[in-house]
Design a protein around this motif. Structure first.
Motif, mmCIF file in Angstrom:
data_model
loop_
_atom_site.group_PDB
_atom_site.id
_atom_site.type_symbol
_atom_site.label_atom_id
_atom_site.label_comp_id
_atom_site.label_asym_id
_atom_site.label_seq_id
_atom_site.Cartn_x
_atom_site.Cartn_y
_atom_site.Cartn_z
ATOM 1 N N LEU A 127 -35.736 -81.079 44.923
ATOM 2 C CA LEU A 127 -34.442 -81.885 44.254
ATOM 3 C C LEU A 127 -35.171 -83.183 43.329
ATOM 4 N N LYS A 128 -36.248 -83.776 43.835
ATOM 5 C CA LYS A 128 -36.872 -84.912 43.006
ATOM 6 C C LYS A 128 -37.084 -84.389 41.559
ATOM 7 N N THR A 129 -38.153 -83.403 41.596
ATOM 8 C CA THR A 129 -38.213 -83.006 40.097
ATOM 9 C C THR A 129 -37.304 -82.557 39.182
ATOM 10 N N CYS A 130 -36.331 -81.799 39.917
ATOM 11 C CA CYS A 130 -34.988 -81.404 39.007
ATOM 12 C C CYS A 130 -34.147 -82.688 38.627
ATOM 13 N N THR A 131 -34.031 -83.629 39.295
ATOM 14 C CA THR A 131 -33.284 -84.734 39.186
ATOM 15 C C THR A 131 -33.759 -85.588 38.186
ATOM 16 N N ILE A 132 -35.272 -85.689 38.042
ATOM 17 C CA ILE A 132 -36.076 -86.340 37.039
ATOM 18 C C ILE A 132 -35.917 -85.615 35.603
ATOM 19 N N SER A 133 -35.906 -84.321 35.617
ATOM 20 C CA SER A 133 -36.072 -83.637 34.177
ATOM 21 C C SER A 133 -34.528 -83.638 34.057
ATOM 22 N N SER A 134 -33.658 -83.604 34.794
ATOM 23 C CA SER A 134 -32.120 -83.635 34.275
ATOM 24 C C SER A 134 -31.865 -84.951 33.792
ATOM 25 N N ARG A 135 -32.230 -86.279 34.284
ATOM 26 C CA ARG A 135 -31.989 -87.503 33.706
ATOM 27 C C ARG A 135 -32.846 -87.663 32.452
ATOM 28 N N VAL A 136 -33.899 -87.217 32.277
ATOM 29 C CA VAL A 136 -34.554 -87.501 31.088
ATOM 30 C C VAL A 136 -33.837 -86.572 30.070
ATOM 31 N N ASN A 137 -33.797 -85.453 30.139
ATOM 32 C CA ASN A 137 -33.077 -84.646 29.222
ATOM 33 C C ASN A 137 -31.728 -84.879 28.668
ATOM 34 N N ALA A 138 -31.156 -85.601 29.757
ATOM 35 C CA ALA A 138 -29.496 -85.968 29.340
ATOM 36 C C ALA A 138 -29.568 -87.200 28.658
ATOM 37 N N LEU A 139 -30.426 -88.045 29.000
ATOM 38 C CA LEU A 139 -30.591 -89.548 28.461
ATOM 39 C C LEU A 139 -31.244 -89.939 27.262
ATOM 40 N N THR A 167 -47.167 -72.646 25.817
ATOM 41 C CA THR A 167 -46.971 -72.730 24.268
ATOM 42 C C THR A 167 -45.842 -73.614 24.005
ATOM 43 N N LEU A 168 -45.733 -74.088 22.683
ATOM 44 C CA LEU A 168 -44.684 -74.772 22.096
ATOM 45 C C LEU A 168 -43.148 -74.372 22.422
ATOM 46 N N ASP A 169 -43.249 -72.968 22.271
ATOM 47 C CA ASP A 169 -41.660 -72.345 22.861
ATOM 48 C C ASP A 169 -41.462 -72.936 24.191
ATOM 49 N N GLU A 170 -42.372 -72.886 25.240
ATOM 50 C CA GLU A 170 -41.956 -73.298 26.634
ATOM 51 C C GLU A 170 -41.783 -74.793 26.643
ATOM 52 N N VAL A 171 -42.581 -75.609 25.840
ATOM 53 C CA VAL A 171 -42.289 -77.252 25.743
ATOM 54 C C VAL A 171 -40.570 -77.230 25.260
ATOM 55 N N ALA A 172 -40.433 -76.523 24.235
ATOM 56 C CA ALA A 172 -38.878 -76.696 23.735
ATOM 57 C C ALA A 172 -38.053 -76.158 24.903
ATOM 58 N N SER A 173 -38.240 -75.030 25.456
ATOM 59 C CA SER A 173 -37.385 -74.858 26.515
ATOM 60 C C SER A 173 -37.021 -75.696 27.595
ATOM 61 N N LEU A 174 -38.216 -76.209 27.925
ATOM 62 C CA LEU A 174 -38.482 -77.152 29.351
ATOM 63 C C LEU A 174 -37.580 -78.543 28.921
ATOM 64 N N ILE A 175 -37.805 -79.079 27.850
ATOM 65 C CA ILE A 175 -37.120 -80.447 27.474
ATOM 66 C C ILE A 175 -35.749 -79.978 26.719
ATOM 67 N N GLY A 176 -35.108 -78.616 26.722
ATOM 68 C CA GLY A 176 -34.028 -78.616 26.366
ATOM 69 C C GLY A 176 -33.654 -78.762 24.998
ATOM 70 N N VAL A 217 -40.450 -93.654 29.121
ATOM 71 C CA VAL A 217 -39.606 -92.610 29.858
ATOM 72 C C VAL A 217 -41.016 -91.471 30.277
ATOM 73 N N ARG A 218 -40.924 -91.138 31.704
ATOM 74 C CA ARG A 218 -41.492 -90.157 32.239
ATOM 75 C C ARG A 218 -40.955 -89.297 32.937
ATOM 76 N N PHE A 219 -41.630 -88.087 33.091
ATOM 77 C CA PHE A 219 -40.990 -87.144 33.919
ATOM 78 C C PHE A 219 -41.865 -87.159 35.394
ATOM 79 N N GLU A 220 -41.459 -88.319 35.926
ATOM 80 C CA GLU A 220 -41.912 -88.573 37.312
ATOM 81 C C GLU A 220 -41.050 -89.764 38.043
#
Length: 220
Positions: A127-139, A167-176, A217-220
């Motif tokens: 929950l914590k990590t998904c919330t952080i990632s969602s917040r960073v990617n949305a804002l 890979t860079l493809d995976e970075v792109a997918s991770l940060i949307g 901003v951090r993924f933490e």
């Protein structure tokens, strides 16, 4: 079954009546562990290897959600919520899991307070990590997200295993975003002499610039 590997990573001791029903499941690299839409058959405790979690968008594009290293548990969300499997989980390398069949969990462990605490700890982390990632990617802008990604990985004070990629493809997918968009940003950073790039490999030359790009901003 040898439970030494399990004991190294999980703070729980199984009752004797459960041990005889435990199984060892192994998966080869790129093999599906569980698939979206299927029924969950039990709980999977990672004891060797690494896997990644992804979901398929309406457009058919696969979105990388996280990488998982031990300790990590599969099936907890689906069993507690009594729902079908929510994401694909695929072996990034050869993996071993200690597997608890669903009927064993329901018979012996469902009302075990210590075991439930173990599952709750895993759920809280997700929950914590998904919330952080969602917040960073949305804002945040894509450039900010990318800089934040590298700054988070570089920090020795954070637990960033779940966003480590290959890979860079995976970075792109991770940060949307797309690799094409990242290439434009990396080209600009290279022209500003903040980085040196060789394919998917980056060397950060100016961490002060990278920190400014990230807007703290951090993924933490």
């Amino acid at each position: 079954m040898d439970l030494k590997k399990f004991a190294q990573h999980y703070t729980y001791k199984f009752p004797n009546k459960v041990i005889k029903e435990l199984q060892l499941k192994t998966y080869q690299r790129n093999e599906y562990i569980v698939k979206t839409g299927n029924e969950i058959d039990g709980l999977y405790f990672l004891i060797e290897g690494q896997y990644y979690v992804s979901s398929i968008e309406i457009t058919g594009r696969e979105l990388l959600l996280r990488y998982c290293k031990k300790p990590a548990i599969l099936g907890d969300i689906e069993i507690i919520e009594q729902c079908i499997i929510q994401s694909n989980c695929i072996a990034a390398e050869n993996c071993e899991f200690l597997f608890i069949p669903l009927h064993t969990y329901k018979k012996y462990l469902q009302h075990d307070a210590d075991f439930t605490q173990l599952l709750l700890k895993e759920l809280a982390y997700k929950l914590k990590t998904c919330t952080i990632s969602s917040r960073v990617n949305a804002l945040s802008s894509v450039a900010t997200r990318l800089a934040a990604y590298y700054c988070t990985l570089a920090s020795i004070e954070t637990s960033s295993e779940y966003i480590e990629t290959r890979t860079l493809d995976e970075v792109a997918s991770l940060i949307g975003t797309t690799k094409r968009h990242l290439n434009r940003i990396l080209k600009k950073w290279s022209e500003e002499e903040a980085i040196i790039r060789n394919g998917d490999t980056l060397q950060i030359l100016n961490w002060e610039k990278m920190k400014r790009y990230s807007n703290d901003v951090r993924f933490e």
